[in-house]
Motif scaffolding. Structure first.
Motif: not given
Length: 182
Positions: A77-96
């Motif tokens: 991985x160290x030698x061949x990784x070219x890109x990394x994506x972070x994907x996030x999904x959130x459910x925020x029921x808080x009123x803030x």
């Protein structure tokens, strides 16, 4: 006996008229293997009570969790990784509003990469976020061994209700893009 000699004649006919090119085994040198791997990074659900101290009287505006993340320690991985994506999904029921900070840490707990703060408005039940990281522009990310997630509540001046059943659900995944030649 006649049928076996007919078969031999037909097989010989196809053998002599078939096309054949010389094979170029050096073509493999130009081949680039480009697998894409996606895996879960972290998942958590918190309720208002999680932001209070053990006595249930003092609200804290942020909580953090650090987990191991050793996927990037593989030499391949160290030698061949070219890109990394972070994907996030959130459910925020808080009123803030809630701000999420994601940090990649090395083995000495030093931050090697900080993602853009993720701000989720109150009562947003279907929030999506994606951040792409080019490894050539951020090579220190390859030293990551841990992930630290911090959830920070908007300070409205009003304490949350300790018994409120509202939830804040956070799901994240990482997609790794590899390019490797033979």
């Amino acid at each position: 006996m006649k049928s076996s000699s007919k078969f031999a004649i037909i097989a010989s006919f196809f053998l002599f008229i078939s096309c054949a090119e010389s094979l170029d085994f050096n073509q493999i040198d130009d081949y680039v293997y480009k697998p894409i791997f996606t895996g879960s990074l972290t998942y958590f659900t918190v309720v208002p009570a999680d932001f209070f101290d053990s006595s249930g009287t003092i609200q804290q505006n942020s909580i953090s969790e650090t987990t191991n993340f050793d996927v990037l320690q593989s030499q391949f991985v160290k030698e061949n990784l070219v890109k990394l994506d972070l994907d996030v999904a959130v459910k925020n029921e808080f009123n803030r509003e809630v701000t999420i900070r994601v940090e990649f840490l090395n083995s000495n707990n030093v931050t090697v990469y900080t993602f853009t703060p993720i701000i989720i408005q109150g009562s947003n039940l279907n929030f999506k976020y994606k951040e792409e990281i080019e490894i050539s522009a951020n090579p220190s990310i390859l030293n990551t061994t841990q992930v630290k997630i911090t959830a920070e509540l908007e300070n409205t001046g009003i304490q949350m209700n300790l018994n409120d059943p509202s939830e804040f659900e956070f799901k994240s995944s990482v997609t790794m893009y590899i390019e490797s030649s033979f």
